[in-house]
Design an enzyme around this catalytic site. Structure first.
Site, PDB file in Angstrom:
ATOM      1  N   SER A 152      36.869  35.355  40.214  1.00 42.65           N
ATOM      2  CA  SER A 152      36.176  36.369  39.723  1.00 42.65           C
ATOM      3  C   SER A 152      37.297  37.744  39.574  1.00 42.65           C
ATOM      4  CB  SER A 152      35.318  37.012  40.778  1.00 42.65           C
ATOM      5  OG  SER A 152      34.758  38.230  40.305  1.00 42.65           O
ATOM      6  N   TYR A 165      32.895  39.308  49.318  1.00 50.67           N
ATOM      7  CA  TYR A 165      32.969  38.614  48.034  1.00 50.67           C
ATOM      8  C   TYR A 165      34.216  38.652  47.221  1.00 50.67           C
ATOM      9  CZ  TYR A 165      31.955  36.984  43.258  1.00 50.67           C
ATOM     10  OH  TYR A 165      31.826  36.508  42.118  1.00 50.67           O
TER      11      TYR A 165
END
Length: 259
Positions: A152, A165
């Site tokens: 990501s 995250y």
């Protein structure tokens, strides 16, 4: 080389044999739909058996050959070897391994619940990294193949708004970089895909804007990356420039902007 923009792509990557971990994720499903439309063969692994059956049924209707459907919790790293044994036995030669599992949680929820924070870290980094390592070694023993890991842009600059995250994805990206170096010269390509904002069930609670992409758009990037073997790709590509700017921000400004 075939263009992979269209869903009916006949490229080598799309029509090959794919082992897809985290197959029920929106991005993985979009990839499987494209592979199925190209007549590829897939083996699908996911945690939720009902979602797994749905993805498998859809792939069959679209033309895919299904080697197997395996329900498994990929956070349980002790089970990875058995999953890979079964997958390589079923598929024979594996062309592409896609690692697509992931989970997102609000930072305040993770702060209140250490078990949730642990899941975010394990699913997005520890479990994914150890699975990538084991899969790459299987491909190396086979003598060919491509490993694609979905990371990501959140890992490019870890921010307070999703730091658990982001830290996990930063770790996964770094692990894939080291694995890429390790596999160099052994005939194995390791590709890191870094999506930006993706409109999926995992982000359904978030407000959407012009920078958001569909899972199918990201799937196109993944297929092109698998075909061409580029080291790191952003999905969509404009995120490379966005993250270049974000990484250049001084820390005090990043904090002030509450990004």
């Amino acid at each position: 080389m075939s263009d992979l923009h269209g869903s009916s792509s006949g490229s080598i990557a799309a029509s090959g044999r794919w082992l897809v971990f985290g197959a029920s994720s929106a991005m993985a499903q979009a990839v499987v739909r494209r592979v199925a439309s190209a007549g590829g063969e897939v083996m699908l692994v996911a945690r939720d058996p009902e979602k797994l059956r749905h993805v498998g049924d859809d792939a069959r209707v679209r033309g895919a050959k299904i080697a197997d459907l395996l329900q498994a919790d990929l956070d349980l790293v002790g089970g990875h070897a058995a999953l890979l044994d079964r997958a390589f036995a079923a598929l024979g030669t594996v062309d592409v391994v896609l690692i697509a599992q992931g989970v997102l949680a609000a930072p305040e929820d993770c702060e209140r619940d250490p078990a949730l924070a642990e899941r975010v870290l394990v699913t997005n980094m520890v479990g994914a990294a150890l699975l990538a390592q084991a899969a790459a070694l299987r491909l190396a023993a086979q003598g060919s193949g491509t490993l694609v890991g979905i990371s990501s842009v959140a890992g490019d600059r870890v921010r307070g708004s999703n730091y658990q995250y982001g830290a996990a994805k930063a770790g996964f990206s770094a692990f894939l970089e080291g694995l890429r170096c390790r596999m160099s010269g052994r005939g194995i390509r390791v590709v890191t895909v870094k999506p930006g904002f993706v409109d999926s069930p995992m982000t359904a609670h978030l407000a959407k804007g012009p920078l958001w992409a569909s899972p199918d758009a990201v799937a196109g990037v993944i297929l092109r990356a698998a075909e061409r073997g580029r080291d790191v790709v952003y999905a969509p590509g404009y995120w490379r420039l966005i993250m270049l700017a974000v990484r250049a921000l001084p820390r005090w400004l990043l904090i002030k902007l509450r990004l």
